[in-house]
Motif scaffolding. Structure first.
Motif, mmCIF file in Angstrom:
data_model
loop_
_atom_site.group_PDB
_atom_site.id
_atom_site.type_symbol
_atom_site.label_atom_id
_atom_site.label_comp_id
_atom_site.label_asym_id
_atom_site.label_seq_id
_atom_site.Cartn_x
_atom_site.Cartn_y
_atom_site.Cartn_z
ATOM 1 N N PHE A 198 0.865 -1.181 0.000
ATOM 2 C CA PHE A 198 0.000 0.000 0.000
ATOM 3 C C PHE A 198 0.901 1.230 0.000
ATOM 4 C CE2 PHE A 198 -2.401 -3.255 2.381
ATOM 5 C CZ PHE A 198 -3.523 -3.348 1.573
ATOM 6 N N VAL A 199 0.507 2.253 -0.756
ATOM 7 C CA VAL A 199 1.265 3.499 -0.822
ATOM 8 C C VAL A 199 0.331 4.663 -0.517
ATOM 9 C CG1 VAL A 199 2.548 5.084 -2.312
ATOM 10 C CG2 VAL A 199 2.946 2.619 -2.477
ATOM 11 N N PHE A 200 0.736 5.503 0.419
ATOM 12 C CA PHE A 200 -0.038 6.692 0.769
ATOM 13 C C PHE A 200 0.798 7.926 0.479
ATOM 14 C CE2 PHE A 200 -1.753 3.274 3.362
ATOM 15 C CZ PHE A 200 -3.122 3.422 3.153
ATOM 16 N N ASP A 201 0.210 8.857 -0.270
ATOM 17 C CA ASP A 201 0.869 10.093 -0.679
ATOM 18 C C ASP A 201 0.518 11.188 0.323
ATOM 19 O OD1 ASP A 201 1.805 12.369 -1.904
ATOM 20 O OD2 ASP A 201 0.861 11.981 -3.843
ATOM 21 N N VAL A 202 1.526 11.711 1.022
ATOM 22 C CA VAL A 202 1.265 12.745 2.038
ATOM 23 C C VAL A 202 1.889 14.078 1.631
ATOM 24 C CG1 VAL A 202 1.058 11.021 3.843
ATOM 25 C CG2 VAL A 202 3.267 12.115 3.464
ATOM 26 N N ARG A 203 2.123 14.268 0.336
ATOM 27 C CA ARG A 203 2.764 15.497 -0.130
ATOM 28 C C ARG A 203 1.881 16.722 0.007
ATOM 29 N NH1 ARG A 203 4.882 13.320 -5.894
ATOM 30 N NH2 ARG A 203 2.865 12.245 -5.691
ATOM 31 N N SER A 258 1.707 -13.125 5.161
ATOM 32 C CA SER A 258 2.679 -13.101 6.251
ATOM 33 C C SER A 258 3.302 -11.724 6.440
ATOM 34 C CB SER A 258 3.790 -14.121 5.992
ATOM 35 O OG SER A 258 3.260 -15.427 5.922
ATOM 36 N N TYR A 259 3.311 -10.919 5.368
ATOM 37 C CA TYR A 259 3.985 -9.627 5.419
ATOM 38 C C TYR A 259 3.137 -8.589 4.693
ATOM 39 C CZ TYR A 259 7.857 -12.952 5.948
ATOM 40 O OH TYR A 259 8.648 -13.992 6.340
ATOM 41 N N VAL A 260 3.067 -7.387 5.252
ATOM 42 C CA VAL A 260 2.430 -6.254 4.575
ATOM 43 C C VAL A 260 3.347 -5.052 4.746
ATOM 44 C CG1 VAL A 260 0.498 -4.639 4.577
ATOM 45 C CG2 VAL A 260 0.065 -7.081 4.860
ATOM 46 N N THR A 261 3.706 -4.424 3.632
ATOM 47 C CA THR A 261 4.559 -3.239 3.663
ATOM 48 C C THR A 261 3.735 -2.021 3.258
ATOM 49 O OG1 THR A 261 6.551 -4.501 3.133
ATOM 50 C CG2 THR A 261 6.626 -2.135 2.730
ATOM 51 N N VAL A 262 3.754 -1.010 4.097
ATOM 52 C CA VAL A 262 2.989 0.219 3.878
ATOM 53 C C VAL A 262 3.972 1.347 3.602
ATOM 54 C CG1 VAL A 262 1.319 1.838 4.847
ATOM 55 C CG2 VAL A 262 1.181 -0.608 5.428
ATOM 56 N N GLY A 263 3.903 1.909 2.406
ATOM 57 C CA GLY A 263 4.773 3.015 2.041
ATOM 58 C C GLY A 263 4.103 4.355 2.301
ATOM 59 N N ILE A 264 4.814 5.252 2.972
ATOM 60 C CA ILE A 264 4.336 6.614 3.242
ATOM 61 C C ILE A 264 5.307 7.559 2.537
ATOM 62 C CG2 ILE A 264 3.670 8.291 4.987
ATOM 63 C CD1 ILE A 264 2.107 5.713 5.217
ATOM 64 N N GLY A 265 4.826 8.258 1.503
ATOM 65 C CA GLY A 265 5.727 9.062 0.693
ATOM 66 C C GLY A 265 5.451 10.550 0.755
ATOM 67 N N CYS A 266 6.518 11.346 0.839
ATOM 68 C CA CYS A 266 6.422 12.794 0.683
ATOM 69 C C CYS A 266 7.469 13.210 -0.350
ATOM 70 C CB CYS A 266 6.590 13.533 2.015
ATOM 71 S SG CYS A 266 8.202 13.314 2.817
ATOM 72 N N THR A 267 7.729 14.483 -0.492
ATOM 73 C CA THR A 267 8.614 14.938 -1.559
ATOM 74 C C THR A 267 10.054 14.495 -1.338
ATOM 75 O OG1 THR A 267 7.202 16.882 -1.869
ATOM 76 C CG2 THR A 267 9.407 16.947 -2.854
ATOM 77 N N GLY A 268 10.589 14.754 -0.139
ATOM 78 C CA GLY A 268 11.997 14.466 0.112
ATOM 79 C C GLY A 268 12.266 13.304 1.034
ATOM 80 N N GLY A 269 11.222 12.723 1.631
ATOM 81 C CA GLY A 269 11.418 11.595 2.526
ATOM 82 C C GLY A 269 12.134 11.930 3.808
ATOM 83 N N GLN A 270 11.987 13.170 4.289
ATOM 84 C CA GLN A 270 12.727 13.621 5.466
ATOM 85 C C GLN A 270 11.813 13.957 6.649
ATOM 86 O OE1 GLN A 270 16.227 13.825 5.345
ATOM 87 N NE2 GLN A 270 15.938 12.897 3.329
ATOM 88 N N HIS A 271 10.672 14.569 6.377
ATOM 89 C CA HIS A 271 9.864 15.121 7.460
ATOM 90 C C HIS A 271 8.506 14.437 7.594
ATOM 91 C CE1 HIS A 271 12.568 18.585 6.289
ATOM 92 N NE2 HIS A 271 12.799 18.509 7.600
ATOM 93 N N ARG A 272 7.579 14.750 6.679
ATOM 94 C CA ARG A 272 6.199 14.291 6.831
ATOM 95 C C ARG A 272 6.081 12.770 6.793
ATOM 96 N NH1 ARG A 272 4.360 18.086 1.966
ATOM 97 N NH2 ARG A 272 6.435 17.342 1.333
ATOM 98 N N SER A 273 6.699 12.152 5.814
ATOM 99 C CA SER A 273 6.591 10.695 5.700
ATOM 100 C C SER A 273 7.279 10.002 6.870
ATOM 101 C CB SER A 273 7.192 10.220 4.375
ATOM 102 O OG SER A 273 8.575 10.543 4.296
ATOM 103 N N VAL A 274 8.388 10.542 7.329
ATOM 104 C CA VAL A 274 9.111 9.947 8.463
ATOM 105 C C VAL A 274 8.267 10.052 9.727
ATOM 106 C CG1 VAL A 274 11.133 10.180 9.958
ATOM 107 C CG2 VAL A 274 11.386 10.354 7.464
#
Length: 306
Positions: A198-203, A258-274
């Protein structure tokens, strides 16, 4: 090829843990296998699938407790045997973890170009050299698709060897559970991770990057966390993602995922997604076994420490 020395026979069978490494050629399977060796696994590379059950029976008689096995498209002719054999092992009570190493096609092509190695399936396609490599990679994806669906997928596209080894060790050391939940932050500008279910866009959320005092910090730092926690949109995003996952994780577990990977993405991967990755992992750890990955932060740390 065997990696590591076998244990001395004990004369009685013991419960066996198996970590099966498979995936795309050039994706880092040998690095992952060495991580298993470092973790105390007795490892075998390129074991033909038809030898899996006899090999496991032998290691059980020898008293081996943990075995790492790498299988890939080099055994293409016998790969169709593998799903049934894995079902047999699970029915016998063997603890089985499957890791599938993957990478983007562009990354795999670049790696082959840098090493000047030939892809194991190149000879099966008729085309010029560069086109043949791309076709071989796509054919390999097709041949391994069923195994990929059963495994925890690790995207090694921008991972250094040390990062990959550390992550493999974290996955195999996680407690045995019906479902392992991985939250991963990433930067859209560096591409969507191919291992995300799953991928969630938080930009669209307020960006701490535009606050001079917060720009050099990350979502792990208290000032950034305080800034984002005060934003109504961030709270709503957290609640929406939590509601969606809470509504489906039980169903996925019942479906033997057995496994689920959830991606949280923002522009630079430094603040919001982290920040959101950390918050979601903490919230869901109350019910599920969770791991966190910060793709861009981990990559920067590897560069600093190299």
């Amino acid at each position: 090829m065997r990696v590591g020395a076998p244990p001395a026979p004990t004369g009685e069978a013991r419960a066996l843990e198996i970590a099966l490494i498979t995936g795309m050629s050039g994706s880092g399977k040998s690095v992952a296998l060495h991580a298993l060796e470092d973790a105390g696994y007795y490892c075998v590379d390129n074991l033909p699938p038809e030898l899996l059950l006899p090999f496991v029976a032998l290691e059980q008689r020898n008293g081996t407790s943990r075995v790492g096995i790498a299988m890939d498209v080099r055994s293409a002719a016998s790969l169709p045997l593998l799903p049934q054999q894995l079902a047999v092992l699970r029915a016998q009570g063997v603890c089985l973890q499957m890791l599938f190493l993957d990478a983007s096609t562009d990354t795999l092509v670049r790696r082959y170009s840098e090493t000047r190695r030939s892809h194991p399936l190149t000879r099966t396609v008729a085309a010029d050299q560069e086109r043949a490599l791309v076709q071989a990679i796509e054919l390999e994806r097709e041949l391994l698709s069923e195994l990929r669906e059963q495994a925890h997928v690790i995207d090694s596209s921008i991972m250094r060897a040390a990062q990959l080894q550390a992550y493999v060790k974290a996955v195999i050391s996680a407690p045995s559970t019906p479902l392992l939940l991985v939250f991963q932050s990433f930067a859209f500008k560096r591409g969507v991770p191919v291992d995300a279910d799953f991928v969630f866009d938080v930009r669209m959320l307020p960006n701490p990057h535009y606050e001079p005092a917060l720009r050099p910090l990350t979502g792990r730092d208290a000032p950034v966390a305080d800034f984002l926690r005060a934003q109504e949109e961030v709270t709503r995003m957290f609640e929406d993602i939590s509601r969606f996952l809470s509504g489906w994780l039980d169903t996925l577990a019942r479906d033997r995922r057995s496994y689920v990977t959830v991606g949280i993405g923002c522009t630079g991967g430094q603040h919001r997604s982290v920040y959101l990755t950390e918050q979601l992992a903490a919230a869901f750890s109350r019910k599920w076994v969770t791991l966190t990955r910060h793709r861009e932060l981990d990559a920067q740390s590897a560069v600093v420490n190299s």
